[in-house]
Write a protein that holds these residues in place. Sequence first.
Motif, PDB file in Angstrom:
ATOM      1  N   TYR A 268       0.822  -1.201   0.000  1.00 22.43           N
ATOM      2  CA  TYR A 268       0.000   0.000   0.000  1.00 22.43           C
ATOM      3  C   TYR A 268       0.861   1.257   0.000  1.00 22.43           C
ATOM      4  N   TYR A 269       1.920   1.243   0.801  1.00 23.16           N
ATOM      5  CA  TYR A 269       2.833   2.375   0.809  1.00 23.16           C
ATOM      6  C   TYR A 269       3.605   2.475  -0.509  1.00 23.16           C
ATOM      7  N   PHE A 270       3.829   1.360  -1.168  1.00 22.32           N
ATOM      8  CA  PHE A 270       4.480   1.421  -2.477  1.00 22.32           C
ATOM      9  C   PHE A 270       3.578   2.092  -3.505  1.00 22.32           C
ATOM     10  N   TYR A 271       2.282   1.811  -3.451  1.00 25.45           N
ATOM     11  CA  TYR A 271       1.355   2.530  -4.331  1.00 25.45           C
ATOM     12  C   TYR A 271       1.392   4.024  -4.036  1.00 25.45           C
ATOM     13  N   PHE A 272       1.406   4.367  -2.771  1.00 26.49           N
ATOM     14  CA  PHE A 272       1.513   5.777  -2.399  1.00 26.49           C
ATOM     15  C   PHE A 272       2.817   6.366  -2.924  1.00 26.49           C
TER      16      PHE A 272
ATOM     17  N   LEU B 194     -16.967   6.451   3.069  1.00 27.98           N
ATOM     18  CA  LEU B 194     -16.293   7.356   3.988  1.00 27.98           C
ATOM     19  C   LEU B 194     -15.475   6.593   5.019  1.00 27.98           C
ATOM     20  N   VAL B 195     -16.067   5.561   5.578  1.00 32.11           N
ATOM     21  CA  VAL B 195     -15.402   4.829   6.657  1.00 32.11           C
ATOM     22  C   VAL B 195     -14.255   3.968   6.147  1.00 32.11           C
ATOM     23  N   PHE B 196     -14.468   3.233   5.064  1.00 34.87           N
ATOM     24  CA  PHE B 196     -13.476   2.247   4.633  1.00 34.87           C
ATOM     25  C   PHE B 196     -12.566   2.697   3.504  1.00 34.87           C
ATOM     26  N   ILE B 197     -12.843   3.825   2.912  1.00 34.33           N
ATOM     27  CA  ILE B 197     -11.990   4.279   1.824  1.00 34.33           C
ATOM     28  C   ILE B 197     -11.256   5.563   2.188  1.00 34.33           C
ATOM     29  N   ILE B 198     -11.960   6.538   2.695  1.00 34.73           N
ATOM     30  CA  ILE B 198     -11.355   7.842   2.912  1.00 34.73           C
ATOM     31  C   ILE B 198     -10.645   7.945   4.257  1.00 34.73           C
ATOM     32  N   LEU B 199     -11.281   7.513   5.321  1.00 34.62           N
ATOM     33  CA  LEU B 199     -10.703   7.687   6.656  1.00 34.62           C
ATOM     34  C   LEU B 199      -9.373   6.953   6.877  1.00 34.62           C
ATOM     35  N   PRO B 200      -9.195   5.714   6.406  1.00 34.37           N
ATOM     36  CA  PRO B 200      -7.871   5.098   6.590  1.00 34.37           C
ATOM     37  C   PRO B 200      -6.757   5.847   5.868  1.00 34.37           C
ATOM     38  N   ASP B 201      -7.050   6.358   4.670  1.00 32.42           N
ATOM     39  CA  ASP B 201      -6.029   7.114   3.957  1.00 32.42           C
ATOM     40  C   ASP B 201      -5.694   8.417   4.671  1.00 32.42           C
ATOM     41  N   LEU B 202      -6.706   9.086   5.154  1.00 36.28           N
ATOM     42  CA  LEU B 202      -6.442  10.311   5.896  1.00 36.28           C
ATOM     43  C   LEU B 202      -5.623  10.036   7.146  1.00 36.28           C
ATOM     44  N   TYR B 203      -5.952   8.949   7.829  1.00 37.16           N
ATOM     45  CA  TYR B 203      -5.200   8.615   9.046  1.00 37.16           C
ATOM     46  C   TYR B 203      -3.763   8.246   8.719  1.00 37.16           C
ATOM     47  N   LEU B 204      -3.556   7.403   7.705  1.00 40.66           N
ATOM     48  CA  LEU B 204      -2.211   6.926   7.396  1.00 40.66           C
ATOM     49  C   LEU B 204      -1.304   8.007   6.822  1.00 40.66           C
TER      50      LEU B 204
ATOM     51  N   VAL C 204      -2.105  11.615   6.336  1.00 41.03           N
ATOM     52  CA  VAL C 204      -2.209  13.008   6.731  1.00 41.03           C
ATOM     53  C   VAL C 204      -1.844  13.174   8.207  1.00 41.03           C
ATOM     54  N   PHE C 205      -2.368  12.314   9.058  1.00 40.64           N
ATOM     55  CA  PHE C 205      -2.171  12.486  10.495  1.00 40.64           C
ATOM     56  C   PHE C 205      -0.936  11.769  11.032  1.00 40.64           C
ATOM     57  N   ARG C 206      -0.348  10.881  10.256  1.00 40.33           N
ATOM     58  CA  ARG C 206       0.861  10.180  10.679  1.00 40.33           C
ATOM     59  C   ARG C 206       1.979  10.516   9.713  1.00 40.33           C
ATOM     60  N   ASN C 207       3.199  10.440  10.163  1.00 43.96           N
ATOM     61  CA  ASN C 207       4.344  10.737   9.300  1.00 43.96           C
ATOM     62  C   ASN C 207       5.141   9.487   8.960  1.00 43.96           C
ATOM     63  N   GLU C 208       4.530   8.339   9.112  1.00 45.22           N
ATOM     64  CA  GLU C 208       5.222   7.089   8.818  1.00 45.22           C
ATOM     65  C   GLU C 208       5.525   6.937   7.328  1.00 45.22           C
ATOM     66  N   TRP C 209       4.707   7.539   6.494  1.00 43.67           N
ATOM     67  CA  TRP C 209       4.900   7.428   5.054  1.00 43.67           C
ATOM     68  C   TRP C 209       6.214   8.056   4.610  1.00 43.67           C
ATOM     69  N   LYS C 210       6.734   9.013   5.357  1.00 38.82           N
ATOM     70  CA  LYS C 210       8.004   9.641   4.992  1.00 38.82           C
ATOM     71  C   LYS C 210       9.161   8.653   5.106  1.00 38.82           C
ATOM     72  N   SER C 211       9.110   7.778   6.079  1.00 44.56           N
ATOM     73  CA  SER C 211      10.165   6.770   6.191  1.00 44.56           C
ATOM     74  C   SER C 211      10.076   5.754   5.052  1.00 44.56           C
ATOM     75  N   TYR C 212       8.866   5.487   4.576  1.00 42.78           N
ATOM     76  CA  TYR C 212       8.725   4.581   3.436  1.00 42.78           C
ATOM     77  C   TYR C 212       9.217   5.228   2.149  1.00 42.78           C
ATOM     78  N   LEU C 213       9.103   6.526   2.031  1.00 44.43           N
ATOM     79  CA  LEU C 213       9.675   7.206   0.863  1.00 44.43           C
ATOM     80  C   LEU C 213      11.186   7.036   0.833  1.00 44.43           C
ATOM     81  N   VAL C 214      11.810   7.191   1.972  1.00 43.22           N
ATOM     82  CA  VAL C 214      13.256   7.000   2.056  1.00 43.22           C
ATOM     83  C   VAL C 214      13.609   5.543   1.786  1.00 43.22           C
ATOM     84  N   TYR C 215      12.815   4.632   2.316  1.00 40.95           N
ATOM     85  CA  TYR C 215      13.056   3.208   2.113  1.00 40.95           C
ATOM     86  C   TYR C 215      13.000   2.836   0.628  1.00 40.95           C
ATOM     87  N   TYR C 216      11.964   3.285  -0.059  1.00 42.72           N
ATOM     88  CA  TYR C 216      11.824   2.938  -1.472  1.00 42.72           C
ATOM     89  C   TYR C 216      12.799   3.706  -2.357  1.00 42.72           C
TER      90      TYR C 216
END
Length: 98
Positions: free
Chosen positions: A7-11, A65-75, A77-89
């Motif tokens: 999922y993070y690779f798609y992002f 709203l619950v199963f499509i939008i909210l998980p993406d917003l949480y992962l 927008v509100f968390r910065n874990e995706w930045k470490s995956y950018l460095v990883y990839y």
Amino acid sequence: MLIKKVYYFYFYSFYKFWDCISIPKFWSDTKSVISLIVLKSFLFISVMYYFDLNFLKGQLILFSLVFIILPDLYLFVFRNEWKSYLVYYDNLPKTPLI
């Protein structure tokens, strides 16, 4: 764990795409999140039509709203874990496709 990496690779792919084609390079992360939401929405709608599921409009909006939008917003927008995956990839070795 594997699903999370995929999922993070798609992002990451969408992020690099928007970062490459945007003339002023800003909001690539927001554009990537929107791209993922649109992709998942199209997948959800196609599955709905394939199985001929008839939801009421209120239930459909709530489900999307619950199963499509909210998980993406949480992962993303509100968390910065995706930045470490950018460095990883970015640090993965570039292998040519055969």
